[in-house]
Design an enzyme around this catalytic site. Structure first.
Site, short mmCIF file in Angstrom:
data_model
loop_
_atom_site.label_atom_id
_atom_site.label_comp_id
_atom_site.label_asym_id
_atom_site.label_seq_id
_atom_site.Cartn_x
_atom_site.Cartn_y
_atom_site.Cartn_z
N LYS A 80 0.22 4.17 -0.20
CA LYS A 80 -0.49 5.42 0.47
C LYS A 80 -0.34 6.85 -0.58
CE LYS A 80 -0.23 3.39 4.76
NZ LYS A 80 -0.07 3.35 6.23
N SER A 95 3.87 -2.03 10.25
CA SER A 95 5.13 -2.21 10.47
C SER A 95 5.65 -3.55 10.10
CB SER A 95 5.73 -1.73 11.73
OG SER A 95 5.10 -0.66 12.27
N GLU A 154 -6.47 4.75 8.32
CA GLU A 154 -6.50 6.10 7.75
C GLU A 154 -7.74 6.65 7.29
OE1 GLU A 154 -2.84 5.65 5.68
OE2 GLU A 154 -1.69 5.09 7.73
N HIS A 214 -9.75 1.33 5.29
CA HIS A 214 -8.15 1.44 5.86
C HIS A 214 -8.34 2.24 7.18
CE1 HIS A 214 -3.84 2.61 6.46
NE2 HIS A 214 -3.76 1.48 6.04
N ASN A 256 0.73 -1.04 0.07
CA ASN A 256 -0.09 -0.02 -0.19
C ASN A 256 0.99 1.21 -0.12
OD1 ASN A 256 -1.99 2.11 0.42
ND2 ASN A 256 -2.40 1.35 2.55
N GLY A 270 2.86 2.23 10.82
CA GLY A 270 3.90 3.34 10.56
C GLY A 270 4.95 3.95 11.67
N GLY A 311 5.01 1.46 4.78
CA GLY A 311 6.49 1.94 4.30
C GLY A 311 7.37 1.30 3.71
N GLU A 358 -5.02 -4.89 10.81
CA GLU A 358 -4.22 -3.78 11.11
C GLU A 358 -4.35 -3.06 12.47
OE1 GLU A 358 -2.05 -2.58 7.08
OE2 GLU A 358 -3.81 -1.41 7.33
P1 13P Z 1 3.47 0.36 7.66
O1 13P Z 1 3.67 -0.91 7.12
O2 13P Z 1 3.96 1.59 7.06
O3 13P Z 1 3.33 0.18 9.15
O4 13P Z 1 1.80 0.60 7.09
C1 13P Z 1 1.02 -0.44 7.30
C2 13P Z 1 -0.54 -0.09 6.35
O5 13P Z 1 -1.21 0.63 7.03
C3 13P Z 1 -0.70 -0.85 5.44
O6 13P Z 1 -2.02 -0.53 4.66
#
Ligand code: 13P
Length: 286
Positions: free
Chosen positions: A39, A245, A129, A127, A37, A205, A267, A199
């Protein structure tokens, strides 16, 4: 409960259990699904470079063992689609969100119908977010998941608790409620044809990954919830991803867990070489 398996080493009985409920094919749980992802990162020039580098870094054996998907921003989708198709690269194209309506006066939105035209296979919905920063309820997530399926694509439905909720001992309850509302009204065939992603918000993150045991525990809980709502066959066939992560050093331990069928990577998916090391985590396992 399923027997513990090593990644890529599932028995044929387990694999056929995963195959279909009510005629709708679910993805096979014997082949982990690893999604990147991106983002709001990488413009379309950078996206082209990144996916070309990723294709170069992955072998046909990697593709045999793992299903790989990238979820670039909307503005990159057409460019990445062109690269994947013209070079015959076996990486699936994913999107990060969609609107629940097929068309209409929704300034700034993108419909599932439009994504299907770009040969998108997987669409992330709900998600954390989107839920946290843009106020999306599980009811909205449910409508989006339905739109994705209506257009022949697979929703990746995200659930997960915040740190406060975990500290208050509410993690299971929150995840149960999110699953019930996000998948509400879908039949078992639609559920097994979807992907669920656990998640935990506190792990996204932050560099703070759930331990493999904690991640397994919550994914097993999510599967039990699905069994209760939609039956054990749907639950056994459903692919559940872990996200938060995920890095090359912890991917193998997470993927080894019996109820974790893949990863949703943020990330670490931005760099093709790093993401490739997560995809071929088998080679890096101790
Ligand atoms: P990270 O791997 O950066 O923690 O993000 C996870 C995520 O939100 C994937 O959708």
């Amino acid at each position: 409960m399923r027997s513990r398996r090593k990644t890529g080493d599932k028995t044929s009985t387990e694999a056929s259990d995963a195959a279909s409920v009510g005629g709708l094919e679910g993805g096979s749980r014997s082949r982990p699904l690893i999604c990147g992802n991106w983002k709001m990162h990488h413009n379309h020039f950078e996206a082209i470079q990144n996916v070309q580098k990723l294709a170069y870094a992955l072998s046909s054996e990697d593709h045999q063992h793992v299903e790989v998907c990238v979820h670039p921003p909307f503005t990159d989708l057409r460019s990445v689609q062109t690269v994947l198709q013209s070079d015959d690269i076996p990486i699936a194209l994913g999107a990060q969100d969609c609107h629940s309506s097929d068309a209409g006066a929704f300034t700034g939105e993108v419909s599932a119908a439009m994504l299907a035209k770009l040969d998108v296979t997987y669409v992330i919905v709900g998600h954390s977010e989107r839920r946290g920063l843009f106020g999306e309820s599980s009811e909205v997530v449910n409508a989006k998941a339905r739109a994705v399926m209506r257009h022949g694509m697979t929703p990746i439905v995200c659930v997960g608790e915040t740190l406060e909720q975990r500290r208050a001992g509410q993690a299971r309850e929150v995840v149960s409620q999110q699953i019930a509302a996000s998948l509400s009204g879908l039949d078992a065939a639609a559920v097994v044809g979807s992907v669920l992603a656990y998640e935990p918000v506190w792990a996204i993150g932050t560099g703070e990954t759930a331990t493999p045991g904690d991640a397994q525990d919550m994914c097993a809980h999510a599967r039990a919830e699905v069994a209760q709502g939609w039956g054990s066959r749907a639950a056994e066939g459903l692919r559940i991803l872990y996200g938060g992560s995920v890095k090359p050093f912890n991917a193998a331990d997470l993927m080894e867990q019996p109820d974790i069928d893949g990863a949703l990577v943020g990330g670490a998916s931005l760099d093709a070489a790093e993401f490739a090391r997560i995809v071929n985590h088998r080679l890096y396992a101790a």
